[in-house]
Design a protein around this motif. Structure first.
Motif, PDB file in Angstrom:
ATOM      1  N   LEU A 468       0.880  -1.275  -0.075  1.00 46.88           N
ATOM      2  CA  LEU A 468      -0.024  -0.055   0.148  1.00 46.88           C
ATOM      3  C   LEU A 468       0.920   1.239   0.054  1.00 46.88           C
ATOM      4  N   SER A 469       1.992   1.167   0.651  1.00 47.10           N
ATOM      5  CA  SER A 469       2.824   2.582   0.619  1.00 47.10           C
ATOM      6  C   SER A 469       3.577   2.469  -0.774  1.00 47.10           C
ATOM      7  N   ARG A 470       3.808   1.501  -1.440  1.00 46.63           N
ATOM      8  CA  ARG A 470       4.113   1.589  -2.796  1.00 46.63           C
ATOM      9  C   ARG A 470       2.914   2.130  -3.782  1.00 46.63           C
ATOM     10  N   GLU A 471       1.978   1.908  -3.325  1.00 44.63           N
ATOM     11  CA  GLU A 471       0.760   2.257  -4.403  1.00 44.63           C
ATOM     12  C   GLU A 471       0.262   3.410  -3.963  1.00 44.63           C
ATOM     13  N   TRP A 472       0.769   4.026  -2.915  1.00 42.68           N
ATOM     14  CA  TRP A 472       0.324   5.399  -2.457  1.00 42.68           C
ATOM     15  C   TRP A 472       1.406   6.526  -3.035  1.00 42.68           C
ATOM     16  N   ARG A 473       2.554   5.915  -3.079  1.00 44.08           N
ATOM     17  CA  ARG A 473       3.573   6.810  -3.886  1.00 44.08           C
ATOM     18  C   ARG A 473       3.487   6.912  -5.271  1.00 44.08           C
ATOM     19  N   HIS A 474       3.172   5.643  -5.886  1.00 40.69           N
ATOM     20  CA  HIS A 474       2.942   5.762  -7.421  1.00 40.69           C
ATOM     21  C   HIS A 474       1.663   6.090  -7.940  1.00 40.69           C
ATOM     22  N   GLN A 475       0.452   5.661  -7.180  1.00 42.37           N
ATOM     23  CA  GLN A 475      -0.782   5.947  -7.585  1.00 42.37           C
ATOM     24  C   GLN A 475      -0.866   5.508  -9.113  1.00 42.37           C
ATOM     25  N   THR A 476      -0.656   4.341  -9.506  1.00 41.22           N
ATOM     26  CA  THR A 476      -0.638   4.083 -10.974  1.00 41.22           C
ATOM     27  C   THR A 476      -2.021   3.608 -11.282  1.00 41.22           C
ATOM     28  N   GLN A 477      -2.411   3.641 -12.558  1.00 39.22           N
ATOM     29  CA  GLN A 477      -3.605   3.258 -13.044  1.00 39.22           C
ATOM     30  C   GLN A 477      -3.565   1.901 -13.338  1.00 39.22           C
ATOM     31  N   GLY A 478      -4.727   1.224 -13.703  1.00 37.55           N
ATOM     32  CA  GLY A 478      -4.916  -0.205 -13.913  1.00 37.55           C
ATOM     33  C   GLY A 478      -5.256  -0.956 -12.824  1.00 37.55           C
ATOM     34  N   ARG A 479      -5.210  -2.132 -13.196  1.00 41.97           N
ATOM     35  CA  ARG A 479      -5.910  -3.492 -12.445  1.00 41.97           C
ATOM     36  C   ARG A 479      -4.813  -3.548 -11.213  1.00 41.97           C
ATOM     37  N   LYS A 480      -5.439  -3.917 -10.101  1.00 41.87           N
ATOM     38  CA  LYS A 480      -4.710  -4.114  -8.743  1.00 41.87           C
ATOM     39  C   LYS A 480      -4.880  -5.383  -8.213  1.00 41.87           C
ATOM     40  N   ASP A 481      -4.739  -6.516  -9.057  1.00 38.51           N
ATOM     41  CA  ASP A 481      -4.887  -8.064  -8.763  1.00 38.51           C
ATOM     42  C   ASP A 481      -4.143  -8.422  -7.504  1.00 38.51           C
ATOM     43  N   GLY A 482      -2.829  -8.003  -7.643  1.00 42.12           N
ATOM     44  CA  GLY A 482      -1.768  -8.340  -6.643  1.00 42.12           C
ATOM     45  C   GLY A 482      -2.226  -7.789  -5.205  1.00 42.12           C
ATOM     46  N   LEU A 483      -2.651  -6.613  -5.288  1.00 42.96           N
ATOM     47  CA  LEU A 483      -2.960  -5.864  -3.917  1.00 42.96           C
ATOM     48  C   LEU A 483      -4.117  -6.476  -3.237  1.00 42.96           C
ATOM     49  N   MET A 484      -5.149  -6.755  -4.424  1.00 41.81           N
ATOM     50  CA  MET A 484      -6.485  -7.333  -4.039  1.00 41.81           C
ATOM     51  C   MET A 484      -6.260  -8.617  -3.350  1.00 41.81           C
ATOM     52  N   LEU A 485      -5.358  -9.419  -3.902  1.00 37.92           N
ATOM     53  CA  LEU A 485      -5.232 -10.774  -3.514  1.00 37.92           C
ATOM     54  C   LEU A 485      -4.608 -10.655  -2.038  1.00 37.92           C
ATOM     55  N   ALA A 486      -3.773  -9.673  -1.915  1.00 39.12           N
ATOM     56  CA  ALA A 486      -2.898  -9.788  -0.567  1.00 39.12           C
ATOM     57  C   ALA A 486      -3.988  -9.181   0.402  1.00 39.12           C
ATOM     58  N   THR A 487      -4.838  -8.539   0.124  1.00 38.04           N
ATOM     59  CA  THR A 487      -5.874  -8.069   1.205  1.00 38.04           C
ATOM     60  C   THR A 487      -6.922  -8.891   1.415  1.00 38.04           C
ATOM     61  N   LEU A 488      -7.503  -9.502   0.209  1.00 40.93           N
ATOM     62  CA  LEU A 488      -8.503 -10.629   0.504  1.00 40.93           C
ATOM     63  C   LEU A 488      -8.085 -11.913   1.366  1.00 40.93           C
ATOM     64  N   SER A 489      -6.871 -12.024   1.082  1.00 40.79           N
ATOM     65  CA  SER A 489      -6.158 -13.312   1.470  1.00 40.79           C
ATOM     66  C   SER A 489      -5.794 -12.965   3.090  1.00 40.79           C
ATOM     67  N   TYR A 490      -6.004 -11.929   3.560  1.00 42.40           N
ATOM     68  CA  TYR A 490      -5.624 -11.347   5.110  1.00 42.40           C
ATOM     69  C   TYR A 490      -6.854 -11.528   5.689  1.00 42.40           C
ATOM     70  N   ILE A 491      -8.055 -11.636   5.081  1.00 42.76           N
ATOM     71  CA  ILE A 491      -9.368 -11.575   5.809  1.00 42.76           C
ATOM     72  C   ILE A 491      -9.446 -12.942   6.349  1.00 42.76           C
ATOM     73  N   ILE A 492      -8.829 -14.053   5.340  1.00 41.08           N
ATOM     74  CA  ILE A 492      -9.260 -15.284   5.601  1.00 41.08           C
ATOM     75  C   ILE A 492      -8.773 -15.773   7.122  1.00 41.08           C
ATOM     76  N   TRP A 493      -7.676 -15.108   7.385  1.00 38.23           N
ATOM     77  CA  TRP A 493      -6.896 -15.481   8.857  1.00 38.23           C
ATOM     78  C   TRP A 493      -7.960 -15.274   9.963  1.00 38.23           C
ATOM     79  N   PHE A 494      -8.739 -14.291   9.714  1.00 42.93           N
ATOM     80  CA  PHE A 494      -9.687 -13.788  11.095  1.00 42.93           C
ATOM     81  C   PHE A 494     -11.046 -14.779  10.958  1.00 42.93           C
TER      82      PHE A 494
END
Length: 503
Positions: A468-494
């Motif tokens: 997210l810090s890298r995304e905040w610095r660059h704010q690139t356009q396009g799909r965010k599949d890797g970032l989405m996968l990281a945050t969605l898999s985070y939910i699974i632990w809970f």
């Protein structure tokens, strides 16, 4: 349906020309408008001489062929699979006619888009080997080249291929049978280009896509955590109520995603940055399902959910008022994500809605169905970290959709805050979750449900913070599949760790 039959054997008469004539006869008998092209009779240079084929003037025969391809709803190519592929005449025709700007275009991001969508094709090929040898041993190189690399690349779907052979060893009765097969394939166009089985399979795949099943396991885990938490208090486990409760949630979630397809259509239609985790299932945009079919899916899902609720309430001997209110509330909030009058996702409240329904909402229903009370602390406490963990993923799913949502008038949290501030909010929420877990994990009311969670979520939270810090610095356009996968898999632990602890 307008049908163009392209006979690509350079010689006529031939078995291929007879097959083309038989196919055209069948299509006309089915009521189709049929035109034919015999490539052996066309006058054109099959070689591309300049750097781009667009720089080479089309001969009159190719101009006519191009107009016929534009006119046609359906194409049929009939040719021999010489050297496993096909005649040079066919290759030269495709080189000259399937031009950029007509058959495909390059998009700004470097990817390609077919410009002939909605058209279908049949291939009829002859060969001097058994078709099963061609398919399974040689891996059908010509079929793959035509279906995927050429027609598919240009947006044309090829649902059926008729491979006939070996020709050199065939007898008259066999060739007559092949002609009947070609005629029957042409006649089958009265039901569409696909076979009935293929149409049924395609429709089934479209419904599975529309369901978006990738999001259901988390609902099941949270619901089961609630049920097991109640068992720890009451010592009771009613399997029938457990299954009925999850069936209710499943059908309710199905009705919700179908409703989202309907009311988010305008945003999804504009969205060029859709992916597996954002932008909807695309079944309406692509035409795989119609609005009437989605409407029927909503009605059937709601009816199934209502039936489950009726059986649940009929089986309960107590606590039925709290259960009825919880079942009704989660359904209203789920549908209200995009459906009027609530339209929460269009007002900047959709993220909170998803966080609530997918944490406390499903946990409380599981808890109540196993005899727990709504004012017990367990469902409220165990759902808090899950609620916060859901929010980063649902916020970030709006980042690729930002321009489409804004153009459609959808005021998501990302549209309201902007790309940068939305990413910072997601970062803060992701890092707040471990702190919350440290504060509440030892409370007796949780029955050790959150014990052992920190070793899993701390490194995951650090990974999300880096991304997210890298995304905040660059704010690139396009799909965010890797970032989405990281945050969605985070939910699974809970859901997973409490599930294992309570089991």
């Amino acid at each position: 349906m307008n049908v163009l039959v392209i006979m690509a054997h350079p010689r006529s008469p031939s078995l291929c020309s007879a097959l083309a004539d038989a196919y055209a006869e069948g299509a006309r008998a089915a009521g189709m408008e049929v035109e034919t092209l015999n490539l052996g009779e066309l006058e054109f240079d099959p070689d591309v001489h300049p750097i781009s084929p667009r720089q080479q003037t089309l001969e009159p025969d190719l101009e006519r062929a191009r107009r016929l391809i534009e006119w046609a709803d359906h194409l049929s190519f009939v040719y021999p699979a010489w050297w496993g592929v096909g005649p040079a005449r066919l290759k030269g025709f495709l080189d000259r006619i399937m031009l950029p700007g007509f058959a495909f275009r390059e998009k700004a991001d470097g990817s390609y888009e077919g410009l002939l969508p909605g058209k279908t094709a049949h291939l009829i090929t002859t060969m001097d080997m058994p078709p099963w040898v061609y398919r399974f041993i040689f891996r059908a190189p010509g079929h793959n080249a035509m279906k995927r690399s050429t027609l598919g690349f240009c947006g044309i779907d090829t649902p059926r291929i008729l491979a006939l052979g070996p020709v050199k060893d065939s007898h008259l009765e066999q060739r007559q049978d092949w002609l009947e097969q070609a005629r029957a394939l042409g006649f089958s166009l009265q039901h569409g280009a696909e076979s009935r089985g293929a149409r049924a399979r395609a429709k089934l795949v479209a419904w599975i896509k529309a369901l978006r099943l990738q999001f259901y396991p988390m609902t099941w885990m949270a619901y089961t955590v609630g049920a097991l938490g109640a068992q720890a208090v009451t010592g009771r486990w009613d399997l029938a109520l457990y299954l009925l409760g999850y069936a209710y949630l499943f059908f309710g979630e199905a009705a919700t995603v179908f409703t989202n397809e309907w009311f988010d259509y305008e945003s999804d239609r504009r969205n060029t940055r859709y992916g597996p985790f954002n932008g909807g299932s695309r079944v309406l945009v692509s035409g795989e399902l119609s609005f009437s079919e989605i409407k029927a899916g909503i009605v059937v899902s709601l009816a199934a959910a209502a039936a489950c609720a009726g059986v649940i309430l009929d089986r309960l001997t107590g606590n039925d008022t709290a259960v009825a209110l919880a079942l009704l509330a989660i359904l209203i909030l789920g549908l209200g994500y995009t459906a009027p009058p609530l339209k929460l996702a269009w007002r900047g409240l959709g993220e909170l809605n998803v966080g609530f329904t997918h944490s406390l909402g499903v946990i409380l229903i599981g808890y109540l169905l196993q005899g727990g009370s709504w004012h017990d602390p367990f469902p409220w406490l165990v759902s808090l970290p899950l609620f916060l963990a859901v929010l980063p993923a649902i916020i970030l799913s709006g980042v690729p959709d930002l321009e489409a949502d804004r153009a459609a008038g959808k005021r998501t949290l990302v549209v309201r805050l902007g790309h940068g501030r939305a990413v910072l909010l997601a970062l803060g929420l992701a890092l707040a979750v471990p702190l919350l877990v440290m504060l509440i994990k030892d409370l007796p009311a949780l029955h050790c449900a959150l014990q052992g969670l920190l070793p899993w979520i701390l490194p995951h939270a650090m990974l999300i913070a880096y991304l997210l810090s890298r995304e905040w610095r660059h704010q690139t356009q396009g799909r965010k599949d890797g970032l989405m996968l990281a945050t969605l898999s985070y939910i699974i632990w809970f859901g997973l760790i409490p599930l294992l602890q309570l089991s």
